[in-house]
Write an enzyme that holds these catalytic residues in place. Structure first.
Site, short mmCIF file in Angstrom:
data_model
loop_
_atom_site.label_atom_id
_atom_site.label_comp_id
_atom_site.label_asym_id
_atom_site.label_seq_id
_atom_site.Cartn_x
_atom_site.Cartn_y
_atom_site.Cartn_z
N GLU A 1 -0.94 -9.44 -2.68
CA GLU A 1 -2.36 -9.74 -2.88
C GLU A 1 -2.80 -9.41 -4.31
O GLU A 1 -3.59 -10.15 -4.91
CB GLU A 1 -3.20 -8.97 -1.86
N ALA B 1 0.84 -1.20 0.00
CA ALA B 1 0.00 0.00 0.00
C ALA B 1 0.87 1.25 0.00
O ALA B 1 2.04 1.21 0.36
CB ALA B 1 -0.90 -0.01 1.23
#
Length: 155
Positions: A118, A71
């Site tokens: 992910e 992120a």
């Protein structure tokens, strides 16, 4: 036939068409953090690939020294109403990759950590350099992976 154009730059994603393969080069230096702009760029470039005649697959690659390493931490400073949680969310991006009618391939180099891993797991296929590193480091902070990593990783 090697069709190199047109090239589209959407936010932090460069779209190139090479030999009927859409190449999505993800760029948000220094570690290609999955910012709202990068997430939006992935979805827009994937939509462009679906709408372009002759595209047979999509390859996602990290621009520069690494695949997205997670992120964009700076976005979390603005809290739950900030860019880190704005649409498209990481779950929405991964859903778009996973449900794509075109094969999606993550070409991984450097590090694929947290949301970056992910994202790679949401692609239909993954290929990596021998020195690529993978992990979900958020678990060391007592945080569960938030975009399906605990379900996709064991598969």
């Amino acid at each position: 036939k090697d069709h190199r154009g047109p090239s589209l730059r959407t936010m932090s994603v460069r779209y190139l068409l090479r030999n009927n393969v859409a190449v999505l080069a993800l760029s948000n230096p220094p570690v290609n953090g999955l910012s709202q702009g990068l997430r939006r760029g992935i979805v827009e470039a994937l939509d462009k690939a679906h709408g372009e005649a002759g595209v047979e697959a999509c390859v996602l690659v990290g621009d520069g020294r690494t695949w997205p390493a997670g992120a964009d931490i700076a976005e979390f400073a603005s809290g739950l109403g900030g860019a880190a949680f704005a649409s498209p969310t990481l779950n929405e991006v991964i859903g778009s990759l996973e449900q794509s009618s075109l094969p999606t391939i993550a070409a991984i180099h450097g590090t694929a950590l947290g949301g970056g891993l992910e994202t790679a797991l949401g692609c239909h296929y993954r290929i990596a350099t021998p020195k690529a590193k993978f992990g979900l480091p958020e678990v060391h902070l007592g945080i569960l992976p938030g975009a399906g990593g605990t379900q996709r990783l064991p598969r």
